[in-house]
Design a protein around this motif. Structure first.
Motif, PDB file in Angstrom:
ATOM      1  N   ALA A  35       9.925   0.835  -2.276  1.00 47.59           N
ATOM      2  CA  ALA A  35      10.648   0.456  -1.064  1.00 47.59           C
ATOM      3  C   ALA A  35       9.655   0.255   0.066  1.00 47.59           C
ATOM      4  O   ALA A  35       8.767   1.091   0.289  1.00 47.59           O
ATOM      5  CB  ALA A  35      11.667   1.527  -0.685  1.00 47.59           C
ATOM      6  N   ASN A  36       9.785  -0.850   0.800  1.00 45.98           N
ATOM      7  CA  ASN A  36       8.898  -1.132   1.916  1.00 45.98           C
ATOM      8  C   ASN A  36       9.371  -0.405   3.167  1.00 45.98           C
ATOM      9  O   ASN A  36      10.570  -0.335   3.447  1.00 45.98           O
ATOM     10  CB  ASN A  36       8.859  -2.635   2.190  1.00 45.98           C
ATOM     11  N   ASP A  37       8.425   0.134   3.914  1.00 51.22           N
ATOM     12  CA  ASP A  37       8.716   0.830   5.168  1.00 51.22           C
ATOM     13  C   ASP A  37       8.656  -0.198   6.296  1.00 51.22           C
ATOM     14  O   ASP A  37       7.593  -0.748   6.595  1.00 51.22           O
ATOM     15  CB  ASP A  37       7.682   1.935   5.390  1.00 51.22           C
ATOM     16  N   LEU A  38       9.788  -0.468   6.915  1.00 53.20           N
ATOM     17  CA  LEU A  38       9.862  -1.478   7.971  1.00 53.20           C
ATOM     18  C   LEU A  38       9.941  -0.861   9.358  1.00 53.20           C
ATOM     19  O   LEU A  38      10.296  -1.552  10.323  1.00 53.20           O
ATOM     20  CB  LEU A  38      11.071  -2.398   7.732  1.00 53.20           C
ATOM     21  N   SER A  39       9.599   0.417   9.476  1.00 55.60           N
ATOM     22  CA  SER A  39       9.535   1.020  10.806  1.00 55.60           C
ATOM     23  C   SER A  39       8.372   0.403  11.576  1.00 55.60           C
ATOM     24  O   SER A  39       7.402  -0.097  10.996  1.00 55.60           O
ATOM     25  CB  SER A  39       9.340   2.529  10.695  1.00 55.60           C
ATOM     26  N   ILE A  90       0.838  -1.194   0.000  1.00 57.49           N
ATOM     27  CA  ILE A  90       0.000   0.000   0.000  1.00 57.49           C
ATOM     28  C   ILE A  90       0.873   1.244   0.000  1.00 57.49           C
ATOM     29  O   ILE A  90       1.679   1.446   0.925  1.00 57.49           O
ATOM     30  CB  ILE A  90      -0.928   0.019   1.236  1.00 57.49           C
ATOM     31  N   ASP A  91       0.733   2.057  -1.043  1.00 52.80           N
ATOM     32  CA  ASP A  91       1.392   3.354  -1.123  1.00 52.80           C
ATOM     33  C   ASP A  91       0.291   4.411  -1.141  1.00 52.80           C
ATOM     34  O   ASP A  91      -0.517   4.451  -2.068  1.00 52.80           O
ATOM     35  CB  ASP A  91       2.250   3.431  -2.392  1.00 52.80           C
ATOM     36  N   LEU A 127       3.367  -1.138   4.118  1.00 50.21           N
ATOM     37  CA  LEU A 127       3.266   0.234   3.639  1.00 50.21           C
ATOM     38  C   LEU A 127       4.543   0.515   2.879  1.00 50.21           C
ATOM     39  O   LEU A 127       5.641   0.130   3.301  1.00 50.21           O
ATOM     40  CB  LEU A 127       3.122   1.218   4.802  1.00 50.21           C
ATOM     41  N   CYS A 128       4.439   1.158   1.726  1.00 48.01           N
ATOM     42  CA  CYS A 128       5.617   1.371   0.904  1.00 48.01           C
ATOM     43  C   CYS A 128       5.545   2.731   0.218  1.00 48.01           C
ATOM     44  O   CYS A 128       4.526   3.427   0.249  1.00 48.01           O
ATOM     45  CB  CYS A 128       5.767   0.248  -0.113  1.00 48.01           C
ATOM     46  N   ALA A 146       4.880   1.772  10.697  1.00 47.78           N
ATOM     47  CA  ALA A 146       4.412   1.344   9.378  1.00 47.78           C
ATOM     48  C   ALA A 146       3.996  -0.122   9.380  1.00 47.78           C
ATOM     49  O   ALA A 146       2.954  -0.491   8.820  1.00 47.78           O
ATOM     50  CB  ALA A 146       5.497   1.581   8.337  1.00 47.78           C
ATOM     51  N   VAL A 147       4.791  -0.982  10.011  1.00 48.29           N
ATOM     52  CA  VAL A 147       4.446  -2.404  10.071  1.00 48.29           C
ATOM     53  C   VAL A 147       3.169  -2.592  10.879  1.00 48.29           C
ATOM     54  O   VAL A 147       2.279  -3.371  10.509  1.00 48.29           O
ATOM     55  CB  VAL A 147       5.610  -3.223  10.661  1.00 48.29           C
ATOM     56  N   SER A 148       3.032  -1.870  11.976  1.00 45.62           N
ATOM     57  CA  SER A 148       1.824  -1.947  12.794  1.00 45.62           C
ATOM     58  C   SER A 148       0.593  -1.512  11.999  1.00 45.62           C
ATOM     59  O   SER A 148      -0.468  -2.164  12.049  1.00 45.62           O
ATOM     60  CB  SER A 148       1.985  -1.071  14.037  1.00 45.62           C
ATOM     61  N   THR A 149       0.709  -0.423  11.247  1.00 49.09           N
ATOM     62  CA  THR A 149      -0.406   0.066  10.433  1.00 49.09           C
ATOM     63  C   THR A 149      -0.771  -0.937   9.345  1.00 49.09           C
ATOM     64  O   THR A 149      -1.959  -1.213   9.103  1.00 49.09           O
ATOM     65  CB  THR A 149      -0.056   1.423   9.799  1.00 49.09           C
TER      66      THR A 149
END
Length: 293
Positions: free
Chosen positions: A189-193, A146-147, A180-181, A196-199
């Motif tokens: 690029a995937n957001d691994l914070s 999801i972007d 989330l990317c 972001a992972v929680s969302t």
């Protein structure tokens, strides 16, 4: 490496295509979770969306015979429960007799080709729920990237929700892999914070009319100490995804080890890191991953 007779495989496909369905019909099945209550799945669905690279080898997964031999070796190791792949790979493995007593997971959306302008409009071009049910396979997997800046993500989100519904109607587990990317220099690029992972987990958990058959397939957060906070977003069972380990495979194993202790984490789905390890020893890489469980 386990040897595969390519000439025989092609001959069967050429002269007796019905052999695929026949092998599926007589395949010995098993429960999703074995006696140990943990799940170890080898992933080999990357080529289906044109993602052939591993580390600095851009075409590492382009040789199908080599890939099949690596997967067969991995499946032969103690503690490996099954495989995730597209139909073409699973058909080959059925003909090779490599899926007896294994969990078979079909890869469902492969339309988001790696590097394509339409990558995030990730169409369901792989297995459908009805295909998995007809073949007697055990689960499906879908990728949900999801972007917020890309309208294509909405089409994927809608299609993913309806696919979860269809899988539930067949009482088949579906493993949702959410990210989330964002695009950077034209690449996704995937957001691994942790936020972001929680969302992403929260969004994936809320898909469709029921979550009864939904599992999550999640990455380890960029700071492994934040993984418990990210996974607190859902009560759905989860497995860790492997990804490319890069240069420090031992560090990746330690991240997995810590995350596997969390209460919702039920196992590991790893592909490139086990099938194409830096030292070339597939059996040792698989055995190490099994040991983490």
């Amino acid at each position: 490496m386990t040897r595969v007779d390519l000439a025989h495989l092609v001959a069967v496909r050429t002269r007796h295509p019905e052999a695929v369905a026949e092998a599926a019909a007589r395949r010995r099945r098993r429960p999703l979770l074995g006696d140990g209550g943990r799940l170890m799945i080898v992933a080999a669905d990357h080529p289906g969306r044109g993602a052939l690279g591993v580390g600095d080898r851009p075409l590492a997964m382009a040789n199908r015979l080599d890939l099949l031999e690596r997967v067969c070796l991995a499946l032969s190791r103690p503690g490996v429960d099954g495989v995730l792949a597209t139909a073409d790979v699973l058909d080959d493995l059925l003909l090779l007799g490599a899926l007896e007593g294994k969990v078979v997971m079909g890869s469902m959306n492969r339309g988001g080709l790696a590097g394509a302008a339409f990558e995030l409009d990730d169409r369901f071009t792989g297995h459908r729920a009805q295909d998995l049910a007809r073949s007697g396979f055990d689960a499906g997997k879908l990728l949900l990237r999801i972007d917020y800046d890309d309208p294509g993500s909405l089409a994927t989100l809608h299609a993913a929700a309806r696919t979860v519904d269809e899988m539930a109607a067949h009482r088949l587990p579906v493993f949702v892999e959410p990210f989330l990317c964002r695009r950077h220099g034209g690449r996704v690029a995937n957001d691994l914070s942790a936020p972001a992972v929680s969302t992403a987990i929260a969004i994936a958990s809320g898909l469709a009319g029921t979550s009864a058959y939904t599992w999550l397939k999640v990455p380890v957060t960029e700071n492994p100490d934040d993984m418990d906070r990210a996974l607190a977003a859902s009560t759905l069972p989860a497995v860790l995804l492997g990804g490319d380990t890069g240069d420090d495979q031992d560090a990746t194993y330690e991240k997995w080890r810590g995350a596997l202790r969390l209460p919702t984490v039920q196992g590991l789905v790893a592909g490139r890191s086990l099938l194409y390890p830096r030292d070339g020893d597939v059996a040792a890489a698989v055995d190490t991953a099994v040991g983490l469980l």
